[in-house]
Design a protein around this motif. Structure first.
Motif, PDB file in Angstrom:
ATOM      1  N   LEU A  34       4.769  -2.916   0.838  1.00 33.88           N
ATOM      2  CA  LEU A  34       5.533  -2.908   2.081  1.00 33.88           C
ATOM      3  C   LEU A  34       5.346  -4.244   2.759  1.00 33.88           C
ATOM      4  O   LEU A  34       4.426  -4.996   2.440  1.00 33.88           O
TER       5      LEU A  34
ATOM      6  N   LEU B 124       4.543  -5.654   6.328  1.00 29.54           N
ATOM      7  CA  LEU B 124       4.004  -5.256   7.630  1.00 29.54           C
ATOM      8  C   LEU B 124       4.302  -6.359   8.642  1.00 29.54           C
ATOM      9  O   LEU B 124       3.961  -7.519   8.405  1.00 29.54           O
TER      10      LEU B 124
ATOM     11  N   CYS C 181       0.582  -1.339  -1.115  1.00 31.46           N
ATOM     12  CA  CYS C 181       0.342  -0.127  -0.341  1.00 31.46           C
ATOM     13  C   CYS C 181       0.219   1.056  -1.290  1.00 31.46           C
ATOM     14  O   CYS C 181       0.596   0.976  -2.460  1.00 31.46           O
TER      15      CYS C 181
ATOM     16  N   ILE D 130       7.282  -1.702   9.530  1.00 31.13           N
ATOM     17  CA  ILE D 130       7.151  -1.930   8.094  1.00 31.13           C
ATOM     18  C   ILE D 130       8.539  -1.893   7.467  1.00 31.13           C
ATOM     19  O   ILE D 130       9.476  -1.303   8.015  1.00 31.13           O
TER      20      ILE D 130
END
Length: 155
Positions: free
Chosen positions: A50, A52, A69, A103
Motif C-alpha cells: 500500500l 501510506l 503490507c 492509503i
C-alpha cells in the motif's frame, strides 16, 4: 504472491540489502512515476503493498511511502522495519503524530485510522506478518530496536 516472490524473499534476506535502500527507493520512485502510481517494485515482486500518506510532523506536507503490507481481517498490518536498519523509518514518527492517514491499496484510496500493536498482540500479529514476508525475522535479528507494528483500519 507472484512468480517473483521467492526471488524477492531471497534478495530481501541479504545482509547488505539495507545499504541499498536509497537505490531501491530511487528505482521504485521512477517506476511509480512511469506508471503513474500503478506499479511499484513490491507489485513486480508479487507482494501485497500500500501507499501510506501522512502529513510530515514538522512541515505538514503530505508524505507518501510505499510499504509492504499484510491484509488482515478488515485492515492492514505494516511494520517500521527499514530492512532491520538501526533507525526507525521517518514515516513511523509522522504516523504517530497524526490520528488518521490515507492509503492507496489496489488502486483504491481510503482514509484509515491506526493503532500501534504491542505486547502479546504484537507477538501474534508478527507471526501473521512472517507468513507473508519471512524476512521480518531477519530484520528483527539485525537490529536492537523493537520493530514497530501498526494495524490500519478503514476510518
Amino acid at each position: 504472491m507472484g512468480l517473483l516472490t521467492p526471488l524477492a524473499v531471497r534478495i530481501g534476506a541479504l545482509s547488505w540489502m539495507p545499504k541499498l535502500l536509497p537505490q531501491v527507493v530511487w528505482t521504485d520512485t521512477r517506476l511509480q512515476r512511469l506508471t503513474r502510481g500503478r506499479v511499484t517494485i513490491l507489485d513486480v515482486a508479487g507482494l501485497p503493498n500500500l501507499a501510506l500518506t501522512v502529513p510530515g510532523r514538522k512541515s505538514g506536507i503530505p508524505r507518501t511511502t510505499p510499504l509492504l503490507c499484510v491484509p488482515h481481517l478488515d485492515g492492514w498490518l505494516v511494520a517500521g522495519s527499514y530492512f532491520g536498519g538501526p533507525k526507525t523509518p521517518l514515516w513511523v514518527a509522522n504516523l504517530r503524530a497524526t490520528t488518521t492517514a490515507t492509503i492507496r491499496f489496489k488502486g483504491v484510496e481510503r482514509e484509515v485510522t491506526w493503532r500501534e500493536v504491542e505486547g502479546e498482540e504484537r507477538a501474534e500479529l508478527w507471526q501473521v506478518m512472517l507468513r507473508t514476508w519471512p524476512n521480518f525475522a531477519k530484520y528483527e535479528e539485525r537490529t536492537t530496536r523493537v520493530i514497530p507494528v501498526f494495524y490500519l483500519q478503514p476510518a
